[in-house]
Design an enzyme around this catalytic site. Structure first.
Site, PDB file in Angstrom:
ATOM      1  N   TYR A 112      -5.287 -48.148  25.834  1.00 21.41           N
ATOM      2  CA  TYR A 112      -5.899 -49.067  26.754  1.00 21.41           C
ATOM      3  C   TYR A 112      -7.175 -49.448  26.286  1.00 21.41           C
ATOM      4  CZ  TYR A 112      -8.744 -50.752  30.541  1.00 21.41           C
ATOM      5  OH  TYR A 112      -9.566 -51.706  31.633  1.00 21.41           O
TER       6      TYR A 112
ATOM      7  N   GLU B  24      -9.367 -57.215  29.376  1.00 14.94           N
ATOM      8  CA  GLU B  24      -8.551 -55.971  29.085  1.00 14.94           C
ATOM      9  C   GLU B  24      -7.278 -56.298  28.243  1.00 14.94           C
ATOM     10  OE1 GLU B  24      -7.071 -55.089  33.114  1.00 14.94           O
ATOM     11  OE2 GLU B  24      -8.243 -53.255  33.123  1.00 14.94           O
TER      12      GLU B  24
END
Lengths: 385, 290
Positions: free
Chosen positions: A109, A197
Site C-alpha cells: 500500500y 492512494e
C-alpha cells in the site's frame, strides 16, 4: 474533486509512475480491441466508477482470453454496481478499463495525504497491500510506515529509503521504490492533490513495481490553477441536484430523509440537520446558502430542495447577523412566491431585527409556521414530516 | 482582560478597498475597533473613509503603527498576504478569506512554525473581545462583555452560541472563530491555553464539527491543563462520510473525524457536551453561571 482510475493512471504515466498497460472502453468491441492490442495471455476488466469496493461488488473480473474480455465487458458495462461506498442505489457503469494481468509477487500500500495536525504532506506505506489502510491502522498499526514531508526542503531520498526498507523491500527494489515514491510525490504537489492512494502497489516476479489501482483526489480550492483537470470531472458521478447547486454557488448535499433544510452557514447547517434527527425526523439535505443569504440564493435553494421528491417539509433556519432578518424575510417571501412551494415551511429567524422579520412572515398571508427557537423549530418540522 | 485583541489593537486591513474589505472595515470601526490603516497595492496614498491606504503592510506598520492585521484578499493571493503581514512584524493576523489552496497553507504553516506570530483562520469569522475590539465579520451587537471564552470552527454557529449566551446574560471575554479549513493557524489547544491563562475568562464554550481530530486533541489538553469549566458542542452528527459539508475541513474520511468519536473523547475528559444546540445557552448557565 474525484476522478476515475483510468484518468488517475494517465496522470501517473505523465509523471513516470509505472502502470499496467491497458486502455478504457465504452463498448464490448472496443474492450476486445484494446485487449487484442495488448497481446499476452490474461486480462483484467475493471468497472470505472468513483467508489471503492468494486471487486467485491463484481465490477472487477479476470478474463482468460479475448472473447471472455468481450463477454465480461458486456456484463459489466451498463450494470448497476453496488459497493459499500455507493449506497444501496449503486452506480451505473459506463466505462471499463481493460488491462494486461500481472504476474504478482507481492502487494503493498502507498498513500499520500495532508496531515492536518502536522500541516504537512505525509507518505504512508504498508506491507498489507489490498487492504484498506484504516483497517490496517486499526488492527496492525505496526505494519504502517510514515514519513512527513517538510515543505521547506521537500521529499528527501532518505525518506523514500525509510519507506521502502520499512515495508520489507530490499536489493534493487529499493531504488525502484524510491523513484516510484518520488515521482508520485511530485505529482501530488504539482496537481494540488488532497489524496493519492496506490492500493495495491504490486511487486511483480520480474522485479517491477506497478500501480495496480490508483485513487487521486484534488483540492477543490486549488482547481483554479489546474484548468486541465476540470475536464476530467465526470458529471455522471455527481448527484444532479448537487451539480445544479454548484452552478449557483450553493453548498448542497443530498441525504436520505424527508425534511429539507435551508440554513446560512455550514456549521449551523450541520447543527440544524442534527436537530432534525434529534426531533425524530430525518434531514433530506445539507444546504448552506452562505453567511449573507440573498433573495437569489434563497430562491435557488428552494428550487434545489424541491428537486428532491422525498421532501415533505422545509425548515429554514437563519441566523441574521450583519444581514438583517427583516431583509431576509423579504427574500424568503419573494422566493416562495416565485417558486410556488407546495410543502409546509417552518421558519426560524434569530438575530438582528428578528421580530420585524417574523412579523413580516406572519402577516404575509402565506402559509408559514414561525418557530420561536431552534428547539421549537425542530419539533414543528418533525410533526409535519 | 481578554485575549489577542483589545483596546490596544491597532488594525491594518489588507484588501481594504474591495467590496467585502470596505464593508467589514466600516462595521469594525462602528464597533469601536481602532483601524489605523488599509493596504491595497497600487492604491497607496488614497483613503477609505478617513483611513489611510498604503501599498505595503511594511509601510502601514512603519507609518501608522499597525500591530494586528485582518485579511480580505482573494484566495489566490491570501498566502502572500499572510506572509507579508508576518514579515512586516504583525503579531496577530486574522485571515477571513475562504478557499485558500491547502498546499499554500502548508507553506504558511511552515513559515510561522516556531515564531510568536498568531494566525487566526483562514476561512473564519475572526475574533472579538466584546466592548473592546472586533476584528472580523461577526455581528458585534449580539455580544456582551463578560467572563466566557468562545472558540469555534464555524461562523454562524458561533453567532448562534454567542447569542444564546448573551440571552442568558453570560457575557464573553473573547470569541474566536478559528476557521473551517483543514490547515489553520490557531487550533483549539492554542485558544484553550490563552483562555486558561486569562484572568477575565472563567469558562469556555468549544464548538467543534466533523473532520480531523482537533476536538479529540482538545479533550486531552483540557483534561491535563484546563481547570476552568468547558461546555462543548459538535456539529455534524448526521453528516454522511466522504462528503465535504460546506467547510473544506468538515469531512469524515477513512473512519476518522466522526462526531460520535469527538463527543466520546470530550465526555471521557469530563467535559459537558451539549447534544441539542437549542439548549446550549441554558446548559452553559447551569455549568458556568454564577
Amino acid at each position: 474533486m474525484k476522478i476515475h482510475e483510468y484518468q488517475a493512471k494517465q496522470l501517473l504515466k505523465k509523471f513516470n509512475v509505472p502502470i499496467p498497460q491497458g486502455g478504457v472502453a465504452t463498448d464490448p468491441h472496443e474492450a476486445y480491441q484494446i485487449a487484442e492490442a495488448l497481446g499476452g495471455m490474461t486480462y483484467v476488466v475493471k468497472a470505472q466508477i468513483h467508489a471503492g469496493g468494486r471487486g467485491k461488488g463484481g465490477g472487477v473480473k479476470v478474463a482468460a482470453d479475448l472473447n471472455e474480455v468481450r463477454q465480461l465487458a458486456e456484463a459489466i458495462l451498463g450494470m448497476t454496481l453496488v459497493t459499500h461506498q455507493t449506497g444501496p442505489e449503486g452506480r451505473v457503469v459506463k466505462k471499463v478499463l481493460v488491462e494486461q494481468a500481472l504476474d504478482i509477487k507481492q502487494e503493498l500500500y502507498l498513500g499520500i495525504v495532508i496531515d492536518r495536525a502536522q500541516a504537512r504532506p505525509v507518505i504512508m506505506m504498508s506491507a498489507a497491500g489490498g487492504m484498506e489502510i484504516e483497517e490496517v491502522a486499526a488492527r496492525t498499526p505496526e505494519l504502517i510506515v510514515k514519513e512527513a514531508i517538510d515543505p521547506a526542503v521537500g521529499l528527501m531520498p532518505y525518506q523514500t529509503r525509510n519507506l521502502a526498507f520499512g515495508v520489507g523491500l530490499d536489493g534493487a527494489l529499493i531504488r525502484t521504490a524510491s523513484n516510484f515514491i518520488t515521482n508520485l510525490y511530485q505529482m501530488f504537489m504539482a496537481y494540488d492533490c488532497s489524496l493519492v492512494e496506490i492500493n495495491p502497489l504490486v511487486v511483480t516476479n520480474g522485479g517491477q513495481l506497478l500501480a495496480l489501482d490508483a485513487k487521486v483526489n484534488f483540492d477543490d480550492n486549488a482547481l483554479y490553477r489546474h484548468k486541465d483537470l476540470i475536464e476530467l470531472e465526470d458529471p455522471n458521478e455527481i448527484d444532479p441536484l448537487e451539480l445544479e447547486a454548484k452552478k449557483h454557488n450553493l453548498n448542497y448535499i443530498r441525504l436520505d430523509g424527508t425534511v429539507g433544510a435551508m440554513v446560512n452557514g455550514a456549521g449551523l447547517a450541520m447543527a440544524t440537520m442534527d436537530l432534525i434527527k434529534l426531533a425524530g425526523a430525518e434531514p433530506a439535505n445539507f444546504l448552506d446558502v452562505g453567511g449573507g443569504a440573498s433573495a437569489d440564493m434563497i430562491t435557488n435553494g428552494f428550487r434545489i430542495i424541491l428537486g428532491d421528491p422525498r421532501v415533505k417539509a422545509i425548515l429554514i433556519n437563519i441566523f441574521g447577523g450583519i444581514l438583517r432578518c427583516d431583509v431576509l424575510a423579504q427574500g424568503v417571501l419573494e422566493a416562495v412566491k416565485q417558486v410556488q412551494v407546495q410543502v409546509p415551511i417552518i421558519i426560524r429567524l434569530e438575530g438582528t431585527r428578528c421580530e420585524i422579520g417574523r412579523d413580516l412572515l406572519k402577516d404575509s398571508g402565506l402559509d408559514f409556521t414561525v418557530a420561536s427557537d431552534m428547539l421549537d423549530a425542530a419539533h414543528k418540522v418533525a410533526a409535519l414530516a | 482582560m481578554s485575549v489577542l485583541v483589545n483596546n490596544d489593537t491597532r488594525l491594518v486591513v489588507q484588501g481594504i478597498t474591495g467590496k467585502e474589505g470596505s464593508f467589514h472595515t466600516r462595521q469594525c470601526v462602528e464597533y469601536g475597533t481602532n483601524v489605523v490603516a488599509g493596504v491595497t497595492p497600487g492604491k497607496g496614498g488614497q483613503h477609505m473613509d478617513d483611513i489611510p491606504v498604503f501599498n505595503t503592510v511594511k509601510q502601514a506598520v512603519a507609518q501608522a503603527g499597525a500591530n494586528t492585521a485582518m485579511i480580505f484578499v482573494p484566495p489566490a493571493f491570501a498566502a502572500d498576504a499572510i506572509l507579508e503581514a508576518a514579515e512586516a512584524g504583525i503579531k496577530v493576523i486574522v485571515c477571513i478569506t475562504e478557499g485558500i489552496p491547502t498546499l499554500d497553507m502548508v507553506k504558511v504553516a511552515r513559515y510561522l512554525e516556531g515564531t510568536d506570530i498568531r494566525l487566526i483562520g483562514p476561512n473564519c469569522p475572526g475574533i472579538i473581545s466584546p466592548g473592546q475590539a472586533k476584528v472580523g465579520i461577526m455581528p458585534g451587537q449580539i455580544h456582551q462583555p463578560g467572563p466566557i471564552g468562545v472558540v469555534s470552527r464555524s461562523g454562524t454557529l458561533t453567532y448562534e452560541a454567542v447569542y444564546q449566551l448573551t440571552l442568558q446574560d453570560l457575557g464573553q471575554s473573547t470569541c474566536v472563530g478559528i476557521g473551517g479549513d483543514p490547515i489553520i493557524g490557531t487550533n483549539f489547544i492554542d485558544m484553550l491555553r490563552l483562555f486558561q491563562a486569562d484572568p477575565q475568562t472563567s469558562g469556555v464554550v468549544l464548538i467543534g464539527e466533523i473532520g480531523g481530530t482537533a476536538e479529540e486533541e482538545a479533550a486531552a489538553f483540557i483534561k491535563a491543563e484546563v481547570n476552568k469549566p468547558v461546555v462543548a458542542f459538535i456539529a455534524g452528527q448526521t453528516a454522511p462520510p466522504g462528503k465535504r459539508m460546506g467547510h473544506a475541513g468538515a469531512i469524515i474520511s477513512g473512519g476518522s473525524g466522526k462526531a460520535a468519536d469527538k463527543i466520546a473523547a470530550l465526555e471521557a475528559a469530563g467535559i459537558t457536551v451539549v447534544r441539542n444546540i437549542g439548549e446550549l445557552g441554558a446548559i452553559c448557565k447551569k455549568v458556568m453561571g454564577t
